[in-house]
Design an enzyme around this catalytic site. Structure first.
Site, mmCIF file in Angstrom:
data_model
loop_
_atom_site.group_PDB
_atom_site.id
_atom_site.type_symbol
_atom_site.label_atom_id
_atom_site.label_comp_id
_atom_site.label_asym_id
_atom_site.label_seq_id
_atom_site.Cartn_x
_atom_site.Cartn_y
_atom_site.Cartn_z
ATOM 1 C CE LYS A 35 -21.219 -1.611 78.213
ATOM 2 N NZ LYS A 35 -22.031 -1.356 77.052
ATOM 3 C CG MET A 69 -16.010 -7.573 71.881
ATOM 4 S SD MET A 69 -17.482 -6.364 71.591
ATOM 5 C CE MET A 69 -17.369 -5.965 69.896
ATOM 6 C CG ASP A 94 -15.578 0.825 79.679
ATOM 7 O OD1 ASP A 94 -14.643 0.815 79.686
ATOM 8 O OD2 ASP A 94 -16.499 0.988 79.040
HETATM 9 N N1 SAH Z 1 -12.891 0.303 72.019
HETATM 10 C C1 SAH Z 1 -11.943 -0.746 72.163
HETATM 11 C C2 SAH Z 1 -12.724 -2.095 71.965
HETATM 12 C C3 SAH Z 1 -13.959 -2.566 72.733
HETATM 13 S S1 SAH Z 1 -14.812 -3.741 72.438
HETATM 14 C C4 SAH Z 1 -10.775 -0.696 71.463
HETATM 15 O O1 SAH Z 1 -10.883 0.139 70.627
HETATM 16 O O2 SAH Z 1 -9.815 -1.472 71.626
HETATM 17 C C5 SAH Z 1 -14.143 -4.934 73.795
HETATM 18 C C6 SAH Z 1 -13.234 -5.971 72.907
HETATM 19 O O3 SAH Z 1 -12.108 -5.294 72.799
HETATM 20 C C7 SAH Z 1 -12.572 -7.171 73.946
HETATM 21 O O4 SAH Z 1 -13.742 -8.197 73.893
HETATM 22 C C8 SAH Z 1 -11.346 -7.546 73.327
HETATM 23 O O5 SAH Z 1 -11.679 -8.340 72.147
HETATM 24 C C9 SAH Z 1 -10.998 -6.381 72.872
HETATM 25 N N2 SAH Z 1 -9.797 -5.603 73.858
HETATM 26 C C10 SAH Z 1 -9.721 -4.618 74.209
HETATM 27 N N3 SAH Z 1 -8.728 -4.192 75.045
HETATM 28 C C11 SAH Z 1 -8.075 -5.403 75.415
HETATM 29 C C12 SAH Z 1 -6.999 -5.780 75.792
HETATM 30 N N4 SAH Z 1 -6.176 -4.976 76.334
HETATM 31 N N5 SAH Z 1 -6.439 -7.158 75.557
HETATM 32 C C13 SAH Z 1 -7.323 -7.960 74.673
HETATM 33 N N6 SAH Z 1 -8.064 -7.569 73.960
HETATM 34 C C14 SAH Z 1 -8.743 -6.203 74.344
#
Ligand code: SAH
Length: 502
Positions: free
Chosen positions: A57, A170, A35
């Site tokens: 998504k 998010m 994704d």
């Molecule tokens: N599984 C992921 C999170 C998925 S939910 C994790 O552990 O990081 C998706 C959310 O994660 C995004 O909306 C944002 O809030 C955050 N996110 C993930 N990668 C990011 C990044 N490189 N920079 C900023 N926010 C990030």
């Protein structure tokens, strides 16, 4: 054959932050389903025939629904394939990895989970914010800013009363209400807040404020998703611990025009220094197929008194062929080896061959001058090289002794896409374009078209040496800087020096 699924965490963004095990899964899979938040660069690690499926998504713009994604994973596994389901961060931190795991179990598909560095911790780290610190926070809380059921409110009272660091994922579309709710339930409106956009990537952007003013600041800076919202005193440490954005090339967009097969050293070094490397291959190395002529000369290598290598490619192709033919390198023990240019010399040394002579100027006239006194009519020189190379040297050497030239490769137009580079040039966001040979210059122009040459006047052109510089000026363009020693490191030195000056 039984299929298997690996739910793999890709880490927060910087592709080097994946685990060793996660990388192994990518390399061994038949299918990778990935994704938006997993770094694309990881896909370069896939097997040649690996099927790549994007199911990204973007909050409201779902490419595939979660049910469809689940079904897709299962159907690939049931075909007997090894599937990596690659997700940003950690698969079990708001990644719906749990749901995918449950479904796989239900469908009796064998699976494993490979944890990743979550953005909720790693993303803060790259912004200079330690999620805990003995002086500021002794716990942390990772919260979704986007509830499955919008009606179901978070426990704002509880969240406002804890001292630990709060990290909302998010949450950008609810930033205003997050801040208001925390203040309403008693959090000081001066509590520091940081918003980290595209954390750990070259385009990471951070806005700092407090609960009272962060919404306004983030709107002004046009910060969107994906972003992390960090609330707590640890944000204050950012000024001191911000190692990532302080890298010398952070925020710099640098175009690499070499062939993809040769660009990795430069690309790695630029990324290591925090720069964003834009790969725009203008050339491609095409080895002459079934080169019988080369095989014949290698068979007869003992008759030569000199071998001249004019590029790393010649070294690589020639020696690989010897290995393939099982021809002992010691059969060259009577030949003097000449390497044109320091990089050519290095690639020989890397393979255990120390060249006898390395002309310190990469100019045919100079090489000829330095060899003339050494040679007599009994000498026999072998020159394996590119088909479009200059003939000056050959012509003049053949007046002295016997020369055998073999064309072992040609350089053709690379796969760099015109639209991609024109768009970036128009946006004026490219800081440097690196040219590592005359052909990279010529092909660059031929890809973008002569009518677009003026667009290059807004960016800094860095040349590897005088021959390349000459080609650049022949197109009416200015060289911003030229490498002092004609190597990749020489190019980097110029870029670093220029960035340091600012
Ligand atoms: N599984 C992921 C999170 C998925 S939910 C994790 O552990 O990081 C998706 C959310 O994660 C995004 O909306 C944002 O809030 C955050 N996110 C993930 N990668 C990011 C990044 N490189 N920079 C900023 N926010 C990030």
């Amino acid at each position: 054959m039984k299929g298997k699924v690996y739910l793999v965490g890709a880490g927060p963004g910087d592709y080097k932050l994946i685990t060793v095990k996660g990388l192994e899964c990518i390399r061994n899979s038949d299918v990778v389903i990935y994704d938006r938040l997993a770094n694309d660069k990881l896909l370069d690690e896939c097997k040649n025939k690996c099927e790549l499926i994007y199911v990204g998504k973007e909050s409201s713009n779902h490419t595939l629904s979660q049910d469809k994604i689940n079904q897709l994973i299962v159907s690939k596994a049931k075909e007997g394939k090894v599937v990596t389901r690659l997700k940003g961060g950690d698969p079990y931190v708001f990644g719906r990895g749990g749901e995918e795991g449950e479904y796989l179990l239900e469908q009796e598909v064998d699976f494993e989970v490979v944890p990743g560095i979550t953005s909720a911790i790693g993303g803060l780290c790259y912004a200079g914010i330690p999620i805990t610190h003995r002086d500021y926070a002794s716990s942390f809380h990772v919260i979704t800013g986007h509830l499955k059921d919008e009606e179901k409110e978070l426990n704002w009272k509880g969240l406002s009363s804890v001292d630990g660091t709060l990290v909302f994922l998010m949450g950008m579309s609810n930033l205003k209400s997050i801040c208001e709710n925390l203040i309403k339930e008693g959090k000081d409106k001066n509590t520091p807040v940081a918003i980290i956009n595209w954390a750990t990537r070259y385009n990471q952007k951070v806005v700092v404020g407090n609960l009272g003013n962060i919404k306004e600041k983030a709107t002004k800076e046009d910060i969107k998703s994906p972003s992390l919202i960090v609330v707590g005193e640890v944000v204050r440490l950012r000024d001191k611990l911000n190692f990532f954005e302080n890298k010398i090339l952070f925020g710099k967009n640098i175009v690499v025009t070499r062939a993809r097969s040769q660009s990795s050293t430069l690309v790695d070094k630029i990324s290591e220094l925090g720069g964003n490397c834009i790969e725009f291959p203008t050339i491609k190395i095409n080895e002459t197929k079934d080169n019988k002529e080369l095989e014949r000369e290698i068979e007869d290598i003992e008759k030569y008194t000199y071998i001249v290598f004019t590029s790393q490619n010649s070294v690589q192709i020639f020696l690989d062929k010897m290995i393939k033919m099982q021809k002992d390198f010691r059969s060259m023990n009577k030949c003097k080896i000449i390497a044109v240019g320091p990089s050519t010399a290095k690639s020989l040394r890397d393979r255990g061959i120390v060249p006898d002579f390395v002309p310190n100027k990469y100019i045919p006239e100079y090489i000829l001058e330095s060899l003339k006194g050494e040679l007599n009519e009994n000498d026999n020189i072998l020159i394996p090289r590119a088909s479009e190379a200059r003939d000056y040297l050959i012509e003049n050497l053949s007046k002295i002794c016997n020369i055998k030239e073999i064309k072992i490769y040609e350089t053709i137009l690379g796969e760099g896409k015109k639209e991609q580079i024109i768009k970036l040039l128009d946006q004026k966001i490219i800081n440097y374009i690196t040219f590592t040979s005359s052909s990279t210059v010529k092909n660059f122009i031929s890809i973008i078209g002569k009518e677009n040459i003026d667009k290059l006047k807004n960016t800094k052109l860095i040349s590897i040496g005088p021959v390349t510089s000459k080609t650049i000026t022949e197109f009416g363009l200015n060289i911003y800087r030229e490498a002092k020693n004609y190597t990749i490191d020489g190019i980097l030195e110029q870029i670093i020096e220029d960035s340091r000056r600012k």
